[in-house]
Design a protein around this motif. Structure first.
Motif, PDB file in Angstrom:
ATOM      1  N   ASP A   1       0.718  -1.243   0.068  1.00  0.00           N
ATOM      2  CA  ASP A   1       0.214  -0.063   0.002  1.00  0.00           C
ATOM      3  C   ASP A   1       1.067   1.229   0.034  1.00  0.00           C
ATOM      4  OD1 ASP A   1      -2.025  -1.792   0.213  1.00  0.00           O
ATOM      5  OD2 ASP A   1      -2.435  -1.263   2.426  1.00  0.00           O
ATOM      6  N   GLU A   2       1.959   1.155   0.707  1.00  0.00           N
ATOM      7  CA  GLU A   2       2.845   2.280   0.653  1.00  0.00           C
ATOM      8  C   GLU A   2       4.331   2.154  -0.154  1.00  0.00           C
ATOM      9  OE1 GLU A   2       2.318   5.116   2.225  1.00  0.00           O
ATOM     10  OE2 GLU A   2       0.597   4.475   3.363  1.00  0.00           O
ATOM     11  N   GLY A   3       4.235   1.267  -0.928  1.00  0.00           N
ATOM     12  CA  GLY A   3       5.396   0.898  -1.854  1.00  0.00           C
ATOM     13  C   GLY A   3       6.685   0.585  -1.037  1.00  0.00           C
ATOM     14  N   VAL A   4       6.543   0.050   0.065  1.00  0.00           N
ATOM     15  CA  VAL A   4       7.606  -0.567   0.840  1.00  0.00           C
ATOM     16  C   VAL A   4       7.832  -1.918   0.923  1.00  0.00           C
ATOM     17  CG1 VAL A   4       8.333  -0.622   3.363  1.00  0.00           C
ATOM     18  CG2 VAL A   4       6.937   1.516   2.629  1.00  0.00           C
ATOM     19  N   HIS A   5       9.069  -2.346   1.135  1.00  0.00           N
ATOM     20  CA  HIS A   5       9.180  -3.954   1.058  1.00  0.00           C
ATOM     21  C   HIS A   5      10.209  -4.154   2.088  1.00  0.00           C
ATOM     22  CE1 HIS A   5       9.878  -8.036   0.402  1.00  0.00           C
ATOM     23  NE2 HIS A   5      11.271  -7.872   0.208  1.00  0.00           N
ATOM     24  N   PHE A   6       9.617  -4.849   3.298  1.00  0.00           N
ATOM     25  CA  PHE A   6      10.283  -5.254   4.525  1.00  0.00           C
ATOM     26  C   PHE A   6      11.186  -6.704   4.086  1.00  0.00           C
ATOM     27  CE2 PHE A   6       7.334  -2.301   6.202  1.00  0.00           C
ATOM     28  CZ  PHE A   6       8.038  -1.757   7.079  1.00  0.00           C
ATOM     29  N   GLN A   7      12.703  -6.438   4.350  1.00  0.00           N
ATOM     30  CA  GLN A   7      13.486  -7.637   3.781  1.00  0.00           C
ATOM     31  C   GLN A   7      13.765  -8.535   4.810  1.00  0.00           C
ATOM     32  OE1 GLN A   7      16.603  -5.375   2.255  1.00  0.00           O
ATOM     33  NE2 GLN A   7      15.750  -4.818   0.496  1.00  0.00           N
ATOM     34  N   GLN A   8      13.770  -8.036   6.079  1.00  0.00           N
ATOM     35  CA  GLN A   8      14.138  -8.954   7.180  1.00  0.00           C
ATOM     36  C   GLN A   8      13.929  -8.293   8.438  1.00  0.00           C
ATOM     37  OE1 GLN A   8      17.983 -10.620   6.463  1.00  0.00           O
ATOM     38  NE2 GLN A   8      17.644 -12.317   8.248  1.00  0.00           N
ATOM     39  N   ALA A   9      13.818  -9.091   9.712  1.00  0.00           N
ATOM     40  CA  ALA A   9      13.597  -8.192  10.878  1.00  0.00           C
ATOM     41  C   ALA A   9      14.484  -9.314  11.743  1.00  0.00           C
ATOM     42  CB  ALA A   9      12.224  -8.440  11.173  1.00  0.00           C
ATOM     43  N   TRP A  10      15.161  -8.632  12.871  1.00  0.00           N
ATOM     44  CA  TRP A  10      15.905  -9.064  13.740  1.00  0.00           C
ATOM     45  C   TRP A  10      15.475  -8.732  15.279  1.00  0.00           C
ATOM     46  CZ3 TRP A  10      17.698  -6.454   9.858  1.00  0.00           C
ATOM     47  CH2 TRP A  10      18.451  -7.301   8.590  1.00  0.00           C
ATOM     48  N   ALA A  11      15.777  -9.511  16.168  1.00  0.00           N
ATOM     49  CA  ALA A  11      15.319  -9.153  17.565  1.00  0.00           C
ATOM     50  C   ALA A  11      16.301  -9.431  18.420  1.00  0.00           C
ATOM     51  CB  ALA A  11      13.847  -9.657  17.879  1.00  0.00           C
ATOM     52  N   ASP A  12      16.536  -8.713  19.819  1.00  0.00           N
ATOM     53  CA  ASP A  12      17.159  -9.063  20.622  1.00  0.00           C
ATOM     54  C   ASP A  12      16.163  -9.007  21.799  1.00  0.00           C
ATOM     55  OD1 ASP A  12      18.808  -9.134  23.151  1.00  0.00           O
ATOM     56  OD2 ASP A  12      19.988  -7.689  22.682  1.00  0.00           O
ATOM     57  N   PRO A  13      15.545 -10.175  22.459  1.00  0.00           N
ATOM     58  CA  PRO A  13      14.782 -10.432  23.389  1.00  0.00           C
ATOM     59  C   PRO A  13      15.196  -9.450  24.769  1.00  0.00           C
ATOM     60  CG  PRO A  13      14.619 -12.333  22.260  1.00  0.00           C
ATOM     61  CD  PRO A  13      15.932 -11.488  21.701  1.00  0.00           C
ATOM     62  N   GLU A  14      16.458  -9.984  25.303  1.00  0.00           N
ATOM     63  CA  GLU A  14      17.062  -9.232  26.382  1.00  0.00           C
ATOM     64  C   GLU A  14      16.915  -7.864  26.398  1.00  0.00           C
ATOM     65  OE1 GLU A  14      20.952  -9.533  28.745  1.00  0.00           O
ATOM     66  OE2 GLU A  14      20.308 -11.368  27.834  1.00  0.00           O
ATOM     67  N   SER A  15      17.260  -7.127  25.402  1.00  0.00           N
ATOM     68  CA  SER A  15      17.313  -5.730  25.582  1.00  0.00           C
ATOM     69  C   SER A  15      16.016  -5.085  24.992  1.00  0.00           C
ATOM     70  CB  SER A  15      18.367  -5.076  24.526  1.00  0.00           C
ATOM     71  OG  SER A  15      17.899  -5.126  23.222  1.00  0.00           O
ATOM     72  N   GLY A  16      15.219  -5.918  24.209  1.00  0.00           N
ATOM     73  CA  GLY A  16      13.790  -5.349  23.850  1.00  0.00           C
ATOM     74  C   GLY A  16      13.856  -4.760  22.617  1.00  0.00           C
TER      75      GLY A  16
END
Length: 82
Positions: free
Chosen positions: A32-47
């Motif tokens: 809808d916005e012409g965006v493409h999310f390629q990847q996501a990462w997370a650090d659960p400890e730091s949030g």
């Protein structure tokens, strides 16, 4: 299209399943916005969660995140990559 890295804070304890669900929510509406999310990462400890995307603007990235329920705290352009 430009590349952006956005950062979300305050997501302590996020699980792989929750990260996957948030990423899928973005993917469902990114076009809808012409965006493409390629990847996501997370650090659960730091949030901290990081997302890499290509988009016409950082405002377009934020609109997708807002609509999917997790606005970014920071959005940084990434002008150089190797």
């Amino acid at each position: 299209m430009a590349t952006f890295m956005d950062v979300h804070h305050g997501m302590s304890g996020i699980t792989e399943e929750q990260l996957r669900a948030a990423h899928q929510a973005d993917l469902a509406i990114e076009g809808d916005e012409g965006v493409h999310f390629q990847q996501a990462w997370a650090d659960p400890e730091s949030g901290t969660v990081y997302c890499l995307s290509t988009a016409p603007s950082k405002e377009a990235v934020q609109r997708v995140h807002e609509r999917s329920g997790h606005p970014a705290d920071e959005i940084h352009p990434v002008p150089l990559m190797v």
